[in-house]
Write a protein that holds these residues in place. Structure first.
Motif, PDB file in Angstrom:
ATOM      1  N   HIS A  17      13.894 -16.223 -21.039  1.00 21.05           N
ATOM      2  CA  HIS A  17      13.291 -17.093 -20.027  1.00 21.05           C
ATOM      3  C   HIS A  17      13.553 -18.566 -20.372  1.00 21.05           C
ATOM      4  O   HIS A  17      14.166 -18.870 -21.395  1.00 21.05           O
ATOM      5  N   GLY A 154      12.353 -20.999 -34.941  1.00 20.46           N
ATOM      6  CA  GLY A 154      11.115 -21.602 -34.474  1.00 20.46           C
ATOM      7  C   GLY A 154      10.124 -21.617 -35.648  1.00 20.46           C
ATOM      8  O   GLY A 154      10.277 -20.858 -36.622  1.00 20.46           O
ATOM      9  N   ILE A 192       6.425 -27.089 -26.419  1.00 20.97           N
ATOM     10  CA  ILE A 192       6.224 -25.750 -25.873  1.00 20.97           C
ATOM     11  C   ILE A 192       6.404 -25.836 -24.363  1.00 20.97           C
ATOM     12  O   ILE A 192       5.757 -26.645 -23.704  1.00 20.97           O
ATOM     13  N   ILE A 193       7.287 -25.020 -23.846  1.00 21.16           N
ATOM     14  CA  ILE A 193       7.480 -25.009 -22.392  1.00 21.16           C
ATOM     15  C   ILE A 193       6.348 -24.199 -21.758  1.00 21.16           C
ATOM     16  O   ILE A 193       6.127 -23.048 -22.130  1.00 21.16           O
ATOM     17  N   MET A 201       4.890 -20.531 -21.962  1.00 20.96           N
ATOM     18  CA  MET A 201       5.706 -19.521 -21.295  1.00 20.96           C
ATOM     19  C   MET A 201       6.052 -18.440 -22.314  1.00 20.96           C
ATOM     20  O   MET A 201       6.614 -18.721 -23.367  1.00 20.96           O
ATOM     21  N   LYS A 203       6.777 -13.887 -22.674  1.00 20.34           N
ATOM     22  CA  LYS A 203       6.806 -12.583 -22.013  1.00 20.34           C
ATOM     23  C   LYS A 203       5.467 -11.870 -22.169  1.00 20.34           C
ATOM     24  O   LYS A 203       5.093 -11.065 -21.333  1.00 20.34           O
TER      25      LYS A 203
END
Ligand code: ADP
Ligand code: TRP
Length: 330
Positions: A17, A154, A192-193, A201, A203
């Motif tokens: 994503h 990350g 952080i998106i 965001m 999953k």
């Protein structure tokens, strides 16, 4: 061209994503422009979560197709499937014997699973398989097998890279200099998106925009981003807006400054801001999306790329494994 060997793994546990793109995939493609890079799809690591081979195969193809469509430099980058290199499982078995159990007890991911069980009043190890418990050992094998210098990850994966370094240190202490000591590299903070609902965001929250969603789905998802209830004429805070937070990763400096000013000035409704965001993302991603769709319809081509990556990776893996085998078993 740097002479440092860079390695990273991506787990095929979901369709990538926009958060994965900004936080991991885009920086990786940039890095591979100037570094010899090993990039693998960590299908063995996905096994402790996904038990359906079709899903793992599908996500493996998606990740490979995305990286190629984004322009991953395949001369510098060796792109392969983790499970194609049997030496990684053999090395993990060897490393088990010098890895203290206490190190695994300290792993954040294992501790988080135990804490969740405890909070739910369950047995501490309920639902925890040995794949999860020994995950850091397989990851150490991934890293050490390719003489890796640097592992871009990350922040959540930093401890795993430190464990790989610790395990390499124990091994070298017992058996003599065998492994290079790898370093984690936490990329420039991309932030952080946020997802459609404003949370990270992910999953796990079902709030994602798939990176290469078809145009109509992309538009629909963007239109569904939640906003506050400010009226069009009111000034708005771009730093608290999911729309702006996404926009700034796709637009150029002057466009970003422009949209920021329109938020702060007032006079633009969220519907208009969403349309601007959609147009921007769609124009940036439309060419790679076409290439992605072509590759997903030609998985034989992806198999060829992955097989040639595996051949290159294997030639390094065989040498390292041979060194370990000799050190441990003579
Ligand atoms: P998810 O949260 O969807 O399960 P993963 O944990 O598999 O995603 O993410 C893989 C990598 O993608 C992470 O290490 C991180 O670098 C990046 N990433 C995931 N979600 C985001 C996000 N919302 N913003 C920025 N980077 C992200
Ligand atoms: N554990 C990483 C993740 O969950 C994926 C991974 C597996 C990895 N092996 C690796 C990352 C080796 C870097 C190096 O995202």
């Amino acid at each position: 061209m740097s002479d440092q060997i860079v390695l990273t793994g991506i787990k095929p546990t979901g369709t990538p994503h926009m958060g994965n793109y900004v936080g991991a995939l885009k920086p990786l493609v940039e890095m591979a422009k100037t570094n010899k890079t090993f990039v693998f799809i960590a299908d063995l690591h996905a096994l402790n979560i996904i038990h359906d081979p079709n899903q793992i195969r599908q996500h493996t193809y998606e990740i490979a197709a995305i990286l190629i469509a984004l322009g991953l430099n395949l001369d510098n980058a060796t792109l392969f499937r983790q499970s194609d290199i049997v030496q990684v499982s053999q090395l993990a078995t060897m490393l088990m014997n010098i890895t203290p159990k206490g190190l695994m007890n300290r792993a954040h991911s294992y501790k988080a699973a135990v804490d969740k069980n405890t909070a739910a009043g369950l047995d501490t190890d309920a639902g925890i398989n040995m794949g999860l418990y020994t995950y850091p050992i397989l990851m150490a094998a991934d890293i050490l097998l390719y003489d890796t210098d640097v592992v871009p990850v990350g922040a959540d994966q930093k401890q795993h890279v430190e464990f790989a370094r610790d395990i390499a240190g124990y091994f070298n202490h017992v058996y003599g200099e065998t492994f290079k000591l790898p370093e984690p590299m936490i990329g420039a903070d991309t932030g952080i998106i946020p997802g459609l609902d404003g949370r990270k965001m992910s999953k796990s929250y079902d709030n994602v925009i798939p990176l290469f969603a078809p145009e109509s789905e992309l538009k629909k998802k963007i239109m569904r981003i939640i906003t506050d209830s400010k009226l069009p004429e009111e000034p708005k805070n771009p730093d608290e807006s999911t729309i702006f937070q996404l926009y700034r990763h796709f637009a150029c400096e002057s466009e970003i400054a422009d949209l920021r000013a329109r938020f702060e000035r007032g006079g633009m409704g969220y519907g208009d801001a969403k349309r601007i965001l959609f147009e921007k993302i769609n124009s940036v991603l439309s060419a790679p999306r076409t290439e992605y769709e072509r590759l997903m319809a030609n998985t034989a081509e992806l198999d060829t790329v992955l097989a040639s990556g595996a051949a290159r990776a294997r030639s390094v893996a065989e040498k390292t494994y041979e060194r370990v085998h000799r050190a441990m078993l003579g």
